[in-house]
Motif scaffolding. Structure first.
Motif, PDB file in Angstrom:
ATOM      1  N   MET A   1     -10.684  -6.877  -3.099  1.00  0.00           N
ATOM      2  CA  MET A   1      -9.339  -7.672  -3.484  1.00  0.00           C
ATOM      3  C   MET A   1      -8.677  -6.705  -4.730  1.00  0.00           C
ATOM      4  SD  MET A   1      -7.579 -10.290  -3.242  1.00  0.00           S
ATOM      5  CE  MET A   1      -7.024 -11.641  -3.710  1.00  0.00           C
ATOM      6  N   LYS A   2      -9.461  -6.112  -5.512  1.00  0.00           N
ATOM      7  CA  LYS A   2      -8.920  -5.260  -6.630  1.00  0.00           C
ATOM      8  C   LYS A   2      -8.129  -4.065  -6.183  1.00  0.00           C
ATOM      9  CE  LYS A   2     -12.128  -6.930 -10.323  1.00  0.00           C
ATOM     10  NZ  LYS A   2     -13.209  -6.631 -11.065  1.00  0.00           N
ATOM     11  N   LYS A   3      -8.660  -3.383  -5.154  1.00  0.00           N
ATOM     12  CA  LYS A   3      -8.362  -2.361  -4.543  1.00  0.00           C
ATOM     13  C   LYS A   3      -6.932  -2.700  -3.822  1.00  0.00           C
ATOM     14  CE  LYS A   3     -12.285   0.197  -3.873  1.00  0.00           C
ATOM     15  NZ  LYS A   3     -13.154   0.841  -2.698  1.00  0.00           N
ATOM     16  N   ILE A   4      -6.500  -3.931  -3.286  1.00  0.00           N
ATOM     17  CA  ILE A   4      -5.447  -4.102  -2.421  1.00  0.00           C
ATOM     18  C   ILE A   4      -4.346  -4.504  -3.772  1.00  0.00           C
ATOM     19  CG2 ILE A   4      -4.231  -6.016  -1.248  1.00  0.00           C
ATOM     20  CD1 ILE A   4      -6.986  -6.150   0.400  1.00  0.00           C
ATOM     21  N   ALA A   5      -4.837  -5.321  -4.944  1.00  0.00           N
ATOM     22  CA  ALA A   5      -3.869  -5.341  -5.662  1.00  0.00           C
ATOM     23  C   ALA A   5      -3.378  -4.247  -6.481  1.00  0.00           C
ATOM     24  CB  ALA A   5      -4.627  -6.575  -6.884  1.00  0.00           C
ATOM     25  N   LEU A   6      -4.147  -3.344  -6.845  1.00  0.00           N
ATOM     26  CA  LEU A   6      -3.891  -2.120  -7.384  1.00  0.00           C
ATOM     27  C   LEU A   6      -2.873  -1.373  -6.541  1.00  0.00           C
ATOM     28  CD1 LEU A   6      -4.221  -0.041  -9.754  1.00  0.00           C
ATOM     29  CD2 LEU A   6      -6.212   0.791  -8.586  1.00  0.00           C
ATOM     30  N   ILE A   7      -3.239  -1.230  -5.219  1.00  0.00           N
ATOM     31  CA  ILE A   7      -2.181  -0.685  -4.396  1.00  0.00           C
ATOM     32  C   ILE A   7      -0.785  -1.423  -4.426  1.00  0.00           C
ATOM     33  CG2 ILE A   7      -1.383  -0.309  -1.920  1.00  0.00           C
ATOM     34  CD1 ILE A   7      -4.608   0.074  -1.503  1.00  0.00           C
ATOM     35  N   LEU A   8      -0.712  -2.590  -4.580  1.00  0.00           N
ATOM     36  CA  LEU A   8       0.593  -3.396  -4.485  1.00  0.00           C
ATOM     37  C   LEU A   8       1.304  -3.109  -5.871  1.00  0.00           C
ATOM     38  CD1 LEU A   8      -0.466  -7.093  -2.880  1.00  0.00           C
ATOM     39  CD2 LEU A   8       1.068  -5.085  -2.001  1.00  0.00           C
ATOM     40  N   ILE A  10       0.823  -0.469  -7.521  1.00  0.00           N
ATOM     41  CA  ILE A  10       1.381   0.989  -7.574  1.00  0.00           C
ATOM     42  C   ILE A  10       2.620   0.961  -6.738  1.00  0.00           C
ATOM     43  CG2 ILE A  10       0.898   3.451  -6.838  1.00  0.00           C
ATOM     44  CD1 ILE A  10      -1.968   2.908  -7.500  1.00  0.00           C
ATOM     45  N   VAL A  11       2.643   0.344  -5.515  1.00  0.00           N
ATOM     46  CA  VAL A  11       4.084   0.202  -4.905  1.00  0.00           C
ATOM     47  C   VAL A  11       4.973  -0.541  -5.762  1.00  0.00           C
ATOM     48  CG1 VAL A  11       5.045  -1.171  -3.067  1.00  0.00           C
ATOM     49  CG2 VAL A  11       2.819   0.343  -2.481  1.00  0.00           C
ATOM     50  N   GLY A  12       4.840  -1.616  -6.489  1.00  0.00           N
ATOM     51  CA  GLY A  12       5.761  -2.015  -7.163  1.00  0.00           C
ATOM     52  C   GLY A  12       6.192  -0.965  -8.556  1.00  0.00           C
ATOM     53  N   ALA A  13       5.302  -0.330  -8.935  1.00  0.00           N
ATOM     54  CA  ALA A  13       5.797   0.688 -10.045  1.00  0.00           C
ATOM     55  C   ALA A  13       6.734   1.854  -9.503  1.00  0.00           C
ATOM     56  CB  ALA A  13       4.487   1.350 -10.749  1.00  0.00           C
ATOM     57  N   LEU A  14       6.410   2.147  -8.446  1.00  0.00           N
ATOM     58  CA  LEU A  14       7.097   3.438  -7.480  1.00  0.00           C
ATOM     59  C   LEU A  14       8.679   2.828  -7.077  1.00  0.00           C
ATOM     60  CD1 LEU A  14       4.624   4.800  -5.266  1.00  0.00           C
ATOM     61  CD2 LEU A  14       5.565   6.044  -7.422  1.00  0.00           C
ATOM     62  N   ASN A  15       8.650   1.398  -6.822  1.00  0.00           N
ATOM     63  CA  ASN A  15       9.831   0.695  -6.644  1.00  0.00           C
ATOM     64  C   ASN A  15      10.821   0.764  -7.859  1.00  0.00           C
ATOM     65  OD1 ASN A  15      11.705  -0.750  -4.488  1.00  0.00           O
ATOM     66  ND2 ASN A  15      11.198  -2.689  -5.723  1.00  0.00           N
ATOM     67  N   TRP A  16      10.163   0.129  -9.080  1.00  0.00           N
ATOM     68  CA  TRP A  16      10.911   0.129 -10.112  1.00  0.00           C
ATOM     69  C   TRP A  16      11.397   1.575 -10.692  1.00  0.00           C
ATOM     70  CZ3 TRP A  16      13.634  -3.510 -11.848  1.00  0.00           C
ATOM     71  CH2 TRP A  16      13.339  -4.823 -11.800  1.00  0.00           C
ATOM     72  N   GLY A  17      10.552   2.559 -10.365  1.00  0.00           N
ATOM     73  CA  GLY A  17      10.877   3.690 -10.758  1.00  0.00           C
ATOM     74  C   GLY A  17      12.090   4.328  -9.941  1.00  0.00           C
ATOM     75  N   GLY A  18      12.038   3.928  -8.697  1.00  0.00           N
ATOM     76  CA  GLY A  18      13.199   4.576  -7.726  1.00  0.00           C
ATOM     77  C   GLY A  18      14.696   3.463  -8.354  1.00  0.00           C
ATOM     78  N   ILE A  19      14.277   2.408  -8.509  1.00  0.00           N
ATOM     79  CA  ILE A  19      15.423   1.668  -9.218  1.00  0.00           C
ATOM     80  C   ILE A  19      16.116   2.441 -10.240  1.00  0.00           C
ATOM     81  CG2 ILE A  19      16.152  -0.330 -10.140  1.00  0.00           C
ATOM     82  CD1 ILE A  19      14.218  -1.834  -8.273  1.00  0.00           C
TER      83      ILE A  19
END
Length: 65
Positions: A1-8, A10-19
């Protein structure tokens, strides 16, 4: 569960970085627009993952050291 949460998170951080850097909402572009239901579900999943990790952060740090 923690690995999935961490991946999500990271995806969110990359998305905010892109914005922030490029003005591009990567999740919105991939899933058909910022306000499409699939995009909103992804944003929700990223938010829940962030909340989950914020509550388990101490456990993650202690288990990895």
């Amino acid at each position: 569960m923690k690995k999935i949460a961490l991946i999500l998170v990271i995806v969110g951080a990359l998305n905010w970085g892109g914005i922030g850097v490029f003005g591009v909402d990567l999740l919105g572009n991939v899933f058909g627009g910022t306000y499409e239901i699939v995009s909103r579900m992804m944003y929700f999943a990223v938010g829940i993952a962030g909340i989950y990790l914020s509550f388990t952060f101490g456990q993650i740090i202690n288990n990895n050291s």
